[in-house]
Design a protein around this motif. Structure first.
Motif, PDB file in Angstrom:
ATOM      1  N   SER A   1      38.150 129.835   6.672  1.00 58.30           N
ATOM      2  CA  SER A   1      36.901 130.442   7.108  1.00 58.30           C
ATOM      3  C   SER A   1      36.374 131.388   6.036  1.00 58.30           C
ATOM      4  O   SER A   1      35.186 131.440   5.756  1.00 58.30           O
TER       5      SER A   1
ATOM      6  N   VAL B   1      37.580 129.549  20.052  1.00 51.70           N
ATOM      7  CA  VAL B   1      36.654 129.651  18.914  1.00 51.70           C
ATOM      8  C   VAL B   1      35.379 130.415  19.256  1.00 51.70           C
ATOM      9  O   VAL B   1      34.686 130.885  18.354  1.00 51.70           O
TER      10      VAL B   1
ATOM     11  N   TYR C   1      32.869 122.912   7.881  1.00 50.94           N
ATOM     12  CA  TYR C   1      34.180 122.368   8.246  1.00 50.94           C
ATOM     13  C   TYR C   1      34.228 120.837   8.148  1.00 50.94           C
ATOM     14  O   TYR C   1      34.987 120.190   8.847  1.00 50.94           O
TER      15      TYR C   1
ATOM     16  N   LEU D   1      29.994 131.564  16.369  1.00 51.88           N
ATOM     17  CA  LEU D   1      30.027 130.908  17.682  1.00 51.88           C
ATOM     18  C   LEU D   1      29.883 131.915  18.813  1.00 51.88           C
ATOM     19  O   LEU D   1      29.357 131.577  19.879  1.00 51.88           O
TER      20      LEU D   1
ATOM     21  N   ASN E   1      28.363 125.558  10.646  1.00 49.24           N
ATOM     22  CA  ASN E   1      29.779 125.260  10.870  1.00 49.24           C
ATOM     23  C   ASN E   1      30.073 123.780  10.629  1.00 49.24           C
ATOM     24  O   ASN E   1      31.072 123.440   9.995  1.00 49.24           O
TER      25      ASN E   1
ATOM     26  N   GLY F   1      32.713 132.333   6.099  1.00 48.57           N
ATOM     27  CA  GLY F   1      32.599 132.553   7.542  1.00 48.57           C
ATOM     28  C   GLY F   1      32.899 133.988   7.930  1.00 48.57           C
ATOM     29  O   GLY F   1      33.638 134.695   7.245  1.00 48.57           O
ATOM     30  N   THR F   2      32.323 134.414   9.040  1.00 48.24           N
ATOM     31  CA  THR F   2      32.539 135.774   9.520  1.00 48.24           C
ATOM     32  C   THR F   2      33.348 135.787  10.814  1.00 48.24           C
ATOM     33  O   THR F   2      33.803 136.842  11.244  1.00 48.24           O
ATOM     34  N   GLY F   3      33.491 134.637  11.456  1.00 50.27           N
ATOM     35  CA  GLY F   3      34.173 134.597  12.747  1.00 50.27           C
ATOM     36  C   GLY F   3      33.284 135.036  13.896  1.00 50.27           C
ATOM     37  O   GLY F   3      33.730 135.158  15.026  1.00 50.27           O
TER      38      GLY F   3
ATOM     39  N   ASP G   1      29.783 116.426  14.091  1.00 50.90           N
ATOM     40  CA  ASP G   1      30.236 116.292  12.703  1.00 50.90           C
ATOM     41  C   ASP G   1      31.448 115.378  12.609  1.00 50.90           C
ATOM     42  O   ASP G   1      32.049 115.016  13.615  1.00 50.90           O
TER      43      ASP G   1
ATOM     44  N   VAL H   1      40.268 129.556  13.446  1.00 46.43           N
ATOM     45  CA  VAL H   1      41.445 128.697  13.521  1.00 46.43           C
ATOM     46  C   VAL H   1      42.275 128.908  12.255  1.00 46.43           C
ATOM     47  O   VAL H   1      43.488 129.043  12.290  1.00 46.43           O
TER      48      VAL H   1
HETATM   49  P1  ADP Z   1      33.250 131.273  11.168  1.00 43.13           P
HETATM   50  O1  ADP Z   1      32.311 132.241  10.577  1.00 43.13           O
HETATM   51  O2  ADP Z   1      34.686 131.522  10.812  1.00 43.13           O
HETATM   52  O3  ADP Z   1      32.822 129.849  10.972  1.00 43.13           O
HETATM   53  P2  ADP Z   1      32.595 130.875  13.963  1.00 43.13           P
HETATM   54  O4  ADP Z   1      32.575 131.835  15.117  1.00 43.13           O
HETATM   55  O5  ADP Z   1      31.329 130.203  13.632  1.00 43.13           O
HETATM   56  O6  ADP Z   1      33.194 131.650  12.737  1.00 43.13           O
HETATM   57  O7  ADP Z   1      33.710 129.777  14.261  1.00 43.13           O
HETATM   58  C1  ADP Z   1      35.005 130.203  14.655  1.00 43.13           C
HETATM   59  C2  ADP Z   1      36.053 129.225  14.166  1.00 43.13           C
HETATM   60  O8  ADP Z   1      35.912 127.967  14.843  1.00 43.13           O
HETATM   61  C3  ADP Z   1      35.959 128.876  12.681  1.00 43.13           C
HETATM   62  O9  ADP Z   1      36.647 129.807  11.895  1.00 43.13           O
HETATM   63  C4  ADP Z   1      36.592 127.498  12.636  1.00 43.13           C
HETATM   64  O10 ADP Z   1      37.998 127.616  12.592  1.00 43.13           O
HETATM   65  C5  ADP Z   1      36.231 126.889  13.989  1.00 43.13           C
HETATM   66  N1  ADP Z   1      35.050 125.979  13.909  1.00 43.13           N
HETATM   67  C6  ADP Z   1      33.779 126.290  14.232  1.00 43.13           C
HETATM   68  N2  ADP Z   1      32.973 125.213  14.086  1.00 43.13           N
HETATM   69  C7  ADP Z   1      33.749 124.192  13.671  1.00 43.13           C
HETATM   70  C8  ADP Z   1      33.518 122.810  13.360  1.00 43.13           C
HETATM   71  N3  ADP Z   1      32.299 122.264  13.454  1.00 43.13           N
HETATM   72  N4  ADP Z   1      34.587 122.055  12.982  1.00 43.13           N
HETATM   73  C9  ADP Z   1      35.823 122.600  12.889  1.00 43.13           C
HETATM   74  N5  ADP Z   1      36.109 123.892  13.168  1.00 43.13           N
HETATM   75  C10 ADP Z   1      35.090 124.685  13.561  1.00 43.13           C
END
Ligand code: ADP
Length: 270
Positions: free
Chosen positions: A213, A201, A164, A223, A160, A218-220, A188, A208
């Motif tokens: 994503s 998140v 991002y 996290l 991530n 990204g898969t959402g 970061d 977001v």
């Molecule tokens: P994804 O596969 O979309 O990255 P995550 O569950 O890993 O799904 O993250 C959920 C959301 O949180 C992301 O879509 C992004 O919008 C936000 N996000 C996660 N990590 C970061 C980061 N390091 N900086 C900015 N936004 C982040």
């Protein structure tokens, strides 16, 4: 407000006794609801790449006599298939974590090894964006847990951080012993996360910016997997972020043995 759900059965009746057995179904119902939600979400999420694939396949078929178009669209099919495969992989991982709850293979795990392996796996994506990943902090700390799950958790945070962040920025991994906890922070200089989104998140499939994503593959679920892995290890994960400046995700885990020279947070009882 959560209500208690009891199932009561008559277990035994004698002239002067009535034995009732009450079973608490609250937790079972809660898990059932989580599972039902998950299935609905998963079906919805799977429809997007599957739909895109079938549309692309049709396009390729129609463009059979245009080699350039075939090349372009089959490239997009490969990307879409890759996304689908990542999604299926994460869905399986998350549902395993949701069902199992507790850890299966618990061993003493070196935090240094976990971090090194996670950084190694995130390297390709980081190199592609000229992002330098630096590791600093305390060494020689161990935790009890599942090595592979911990690598997955740190790697998801690193992936991530890279996804991002703009090209040419830096990502840091800091390891710090704090009494009987160890903090693994992934820092970061990326887009950041607005305060209103910071709690959300960690929810399954929450993004977001869904378009962004999707562009980054990204898969959402990343996290939400990190959150489960942390909880299963008796720890947690939190975020600190400033939109436009960057984010810090901190994974906190109980240590197997406090690092030499650090104070345990509570004195041992004799
Ligand atoms: P994804 O596969 O979309 O990255 P995550 O569950 O890993 O799904 O993250 C959920 C959301 O949180 C992301 O879509 C992004 O919008 C936000 N996000 C996660 N990590 C970061 C980061 N390091 N900086 C900015 N936004 C982040």
């Amino acid at each position: 407000p959560s209500r208690l759900l009891l199932q009561v059965r008559v277990a035994q009746v004698t002239p002067d006794h009535l034995l009732l057995l009450a079973e608490d179904l609250t937790q079972a119902r809660r898990l059932e609801a989580i599972r039902r939600d998950f299935v609905v979400n998963v079906s919805h999420e799977l429809k997007t790449p599957v739909g895109a694939l079938s549309l692309l396949a049709e396009t390729v078929q129609d463009a059979a006599d245009d080699p350039e178009a075939v090349r372009r669209f089959s490239g997009r099919m490969r990307a879409e298939a890759g996304r689908l495969s990542a999604l299926v992989h994460e869905i399986i991982e998350l549902s395993r974590l949701q069902v199992a709850g507790a850890l299966e293979d618990v061993e003493t795990v070196e935090v240094d090894d976990v971090v090194a392996e996670a950084v190694d796996r995130a390297r390709t994506a980081a190199d592609a964006k000229s992002i330098r990943v630096a590791v600093a902090g305390d060494r020689g700390i161990t935790v009890f847990g599942d090595h592979n799950l911990l690598v997955t958790a740190v790697r998801n945070l690193l992936d991530n951080a890279v996804a991002y962040s703009p090209e040419g920025t830096r990502v840091g991994v800091g390891v710090q012993a704090r009494g009987d906890l160890v903090e693994i922070a992934v820092v970061d200089e990326g887009v950041g996360i607005a305060a209103a989104d910071q709690d959300r998140v960690f929810e399954r499939f929450y993004r977001v910016d869904p378009a962004r994503s999707r562009d980054t593959g990204g898969t959402g679920l990343g996290l939400s997997i990190v959150k489960h892995v942390a909880a299963d290890h008796g720890g947690d994960v939190s975020v600190w972020s400033q939109p436009g400046r960057g984010s810090t995700f901190t994974l906190r885990l109980p240590v197997a043995a406090p690092a030499p020279g650090t104070q345990p947070s509570a004195p041992p009882t004799p």
